[in-house]
Design an enzyme around this catalytic site. Structure first.
Site, PDB file in Angstrom:
ATOM      1  N   ASP A   1      33.706  40.605  44.071  1.00 37.45           N
ATOM      2  CA  ASP A   1      33.712  40.524  45.539  1.00 37.45           C
ATOM      3  C   ASP A   1      34.452  39.268  46.005  1.00 37.45           C
ATOM      4  OD1 ASP A   1      31.617  39.127  44.358  1.00 37.45           O
ATOM      5  OD2 ASP A   1      30.123  39.652  45.874  1.00 37.45           O
TER       6      ASP A   1
ATOM      7  N   ASP B   1      45.168  48.124  44.370  1.00 40.49           N
ATOM      8  CA  ASP B   1      45.635  48.656  45.659  1.00 40.49           C
ATOM      9  C   ASP B   1      45.664  47.538  46.685  1.00 40.49           C
ATOM     10  OD1 ASP B   1      45.815  51.284  44.718  1.00 40.49           O
ATOM     11  OD2 ASP B   1      44.919  52.126  46.536  1.00 40.49           O
TER      12      ASP B   1
ATOM     13  N   TYR C   1      34.661  55.502  34.915  1.00 37.78           N
ATOM     14  CA  TYR C   1      35.563  56.657  34.935  1.00 37.78           C
ATOM     15  C   TYR C   1      35.261  57.625  33.790  1.00 37.78           C
ATOM     16  CZ  TYR C   1      39.080  55.106  38.361  1.00 37.78           C
ATOM     17  OH  TYR C   1      39.750  54.765  39.497  1.00 37.78           O
TER      18      TYR C   1
ATOM     19  N   LYS D   1      31.169  41.392  37.610  1.00 37.70           N
ATOM     20  CA  LYS D   1      30.030  41.315  38.536  1.00 37.70           C
ATOM     21  C   LYS D   1      28.833  40.976  37.655  1.00 37.70           C
ATOM     22  CE  LYS D   1      28.168  41.887  42.639  1.00 37.70           C
ATOM     23  NZ  LYS D   1      28.434  40.991  43.787  1.00 37.70           N
TER      24      LYS D   1
ATOM     25  N   ASP E   1      41.108  49.330  39.659  1.00 40.04           N
ATOM     26  CA  ASP E   1      41.679  50.358  40.534  1.00 40.04           C
ATOM     27  C   ASP E   1      41.698  49.856  41.968  1.00 40.04           C
ATOM     28  OD1 ASP E   1      42.606  52.943  41.329  1.00 40.04           O
ATOM     29  OD2 ASP E   1      40.582  53.354  42.070  1.00 40.04           O
TER      30      ASP E   1
HETATM   31  C1  IPM Z   1      45.508  54.997  39.911  1.00 40.02           C
HETATM   32  C2  IPM Z   1      44.973  56.215  40.601  1.00 40.02           C
HETATM   33  C3  IPM Z   1      44.132  56.990  39.610  1.00 40.02           C
HETATM   34  C4  IPM Z   1      42.966  56.126  39.194  1.00 40.02           C
HETATM   35  C5  IPM Z   1      43.639  58.360  40.111  1.00 40.02           C
HETATM   36  C6  IPM Z   1      44.778  59.205  40.609  1.00 40.02           C
HETATM   37  C7  IPM Z   1      42.852  59.065  39.059  1.00 40.02           C
HETATM   38  O1  IPM Z   1      44.262  55.877  41.737  1.00 40.02           O
HETATM   39  O2  IPM Z   1      46.275  55.163  38.945  1.00 40.02           O
HETATM   40  O3  IPM Z   1      45.175  53.887  40.310  1.00 40.02           O
HETATM   41  O4  IPM Z   1      41.953  56.051  39.895  1.00 40.02           O
HETATM   42  O5  IPM Z   1      43.057  55.504  38.138  1.00 40.02           O
HETATM   43 MN    MN Z   2      44.257  53.725  42.148  1.00 36.93          MN
END
Ligand code: IPM
Ligand code: MN
Length: 351
Positions: free
Chosen positions: A221, A249, A142, A189, A245
Site C-alpha cells: 500500500d 498498471d 492467480y 504485505k 499486476d
Molecule cells: C497482465 C494482464 C493479465 C494478468 C491478464 C490478462 C490475465 O492483466 O498481463 O498484466 O492479470 O496477468
Molecule cells: Mn495486468
C-alpha cells in the site's frame, strides 16, 4: 542469427500492434544480417472462437519449438461481463505462462524526455524515473486453489507461495539490481499476510550473497503511494503476482501512456515478449492503437538473445519518432497524429 519466433497476435488491437513489431523486427534483422521465421498461432478469444480454447495444444507446440514468443494482447468484452463463462481468453495467457515456465515478468518503467509533459504527474516528480518491476508470474493467488460453493454464496482464491518460488524470483531481482542501480525493494504485505512473511524471510536470507545491493522492504500500500510521489527513488522492485499486476498498471502512467510500456516474461529458454496493455477492444480495427509498447517488447526480445545493438536500434528509432511527433493519437494531445500502420512503417524505414 536464425530466429524462430512464435507470433501470437491474440485479440482486439493485438493483430495491429503485432504487425508493426514484425515490420520493425524484420527491418532490424535485415540491417544486422539475421533471419527471422515467424510462426503465427492462435490464442485468446480468437482461439476460443476458432477451436474452443484460449491456448490450444497446437499453439503450445509452436511456442515450445520456437526461440521466443512475441505476443499482442488478450481479452474480449463479451467475456468480461459474463461471470459464468467457463472458458475465458485470459486463461490462455495464464496457461501459457505456466506451461512455458515463465515465472519472472520484467516490467520496466521509464520516462521519455520528449514526453515528460504527457504524464499526469508533475515533470519534476517523474524526471529520471528508470525502474523495473520483477513480478512473480506463475504463483500466488492467480494459481492457488479456487472454489465456489454450490449455493454460489462463497468464493475463495488461495494465495500460495513456496520458498523456492520466491528464491528464484528474488535471485533474478538481485542479479538485475547488480547490473543497474544496485537497489532492490521487496514489496509485500508482511504485516498481514503469511505468504508475504515468507517472501521477506527468503529475501532477507539472500542479502548476504549480494552485499553491494541495498535492500529495502516496503508494504504494497505504501509503494502504491510512493510510486507516484517519488518514482525516481526506485530501481528494482520484486513482488508477488497480484501486487505486481496492479502496481505495474499504476507505474505505466508515469511514462505518459500505457501504449509505451513493454515487458518480458522469462524463466525458461523461451521468453515471452508482450506490451503491458490489454486488447483495447474499442480501438480494434481502427488503426489508432499505439504500437510502440509492442515494438519495444521486440527490442527486449533481441536484447534477451544478447543482440544489444539490435535492441538499441529499436529504442533509438522509437525515441526519434517521439521527438519528431510521429505518434498515434494517444500521444498527440489533439495535434497531428498518425495511424498504427503509418507509425510502424516509419519506424521500420528509419531503422
Ligand atoms: C497482465 C494482464 C493479465 C494478468 C491478464 C490478462 C490475465 O492483466 O498481463 O498484466 O492479470 O496477468
Ligand atoms: Mn495486468
Amino acid at each position: 542469427m536464425k530466429l524462430n519466433i512464435a507470433l501470437l497476435a491474440g485479440d482486439g488491437i493485438g493483430p495491429e500492434v503485432i504487425d508493426q513489431a514484425v515490420k520493425v523486427s524484420n527491418a532490424v534483422a535485415s540491417k544486422f544480417g539475421h533471419e527471422i521465421t515467424w510462426k503465427p498461432a492462435l490464442t485468446g478469444a480468437t482461439a476460443i472462437d476458432a477451436v474452443g480454447e484460449p491456448y490450444p495444444d497446437e499453439t503450445h507446440e509452436i511456442c515450445k519449438s520456437s526461440d521466443a514468443v512475441l505476443f499482442g494482447a488478450i481479452g474480449h468484452p463479451k467475456f468480461d461481463n459474463d461471470p459464468s463463462a467457463k472458458v475465458r481468453p485470459e486463461q490462455g495467457l495464464l496457461k501459457m505462462r505456466k506451461a512455458l515456465g515463465l515465472f519472472a515478468n520484467v516490467r520496466p518503467t521509464f520516462t521519455f524526455p520528449s514526453l515528460l509533459d504527457k504524464s499526469p504527474l508533475k515533470k519534476e516528480r517523474i524526471e529520471g524515473t528508470d525502474l523495473v518491476f520483477l513480478r512473480e508470474l506463475t504463483g500466488g493467488i492467480y494459481f492457488g486453489e479456487k472454489g465456489r460453493r454450490e449455493e454460489g454464496e462463497t468464493a475463495y482464491d488461495n494465495c500460495v507461495y513456496t520458498r523456492e518460488e520466491v528464491k528464484r524470483l528474488a535471485k533474478k531481482g538481485f542479479e538485475l539490481a547488480m547490473t543497474r542501480g544496485k537497489k532492490l525493494c521487496c514489496v509485500d504485505k508482511a504485516n498481514v499476510l503469511e505468504t508475504s512473511r515468507l517472501w521477506r524471510e527468503t529475501v532477507q536470507a539472500m542479502e548476504k550473497d549480494y552485499p553491494e545491493v541495498e535492500v529495502s522492504y516496503e508494504f504494497v500500500d505504501a509503494v502504491a503511494m510512493r510510486l507516484v510521489q517519488w518514482p525516481n527513488s526506485y530501481d528494482v522492485l520484486i513482488t508477488e503476482n497480484l501486487f505486481g499486476d496492479i502496481l505495474t498498471d499504476e507505474a505505466s502512467v508515469i511514462s505518459g501512456s500505457m501504449g509505451l510500456m513493454p515487458s518480458a516474461s522469462l524463466g525458461s529458454d523461451i521468453g515471452l515478449f508482450e506490451p503491458i496493455h490489454g486488447s483495447y477492444p474499442q480501438a480494434a480495427g481502427k488503426n489508432i492503437a499505439n504500437p510502440m509498447a509492442t515494438v519495444l517488447s521486440a527490442a527486449m526480445m533481441f536484447e534477451n538473445f544478447s543482440l544489444h545493438a539490435e535492441g538499441k536500434a529499436i529504442r533509438e528509432v522509437v525515441n526519434k519518432a517521439l521527438n519528431e511527433g510521429m505518434v498515434t493519437e494517444d500521444l498527440a494531445d489533439g495535434g497531428k497524429s498518425y495511424g498504427t500502420s503509418e507509425v510502424g512503417d516509419w519506424l521500420a524505414s528509419n531503422i
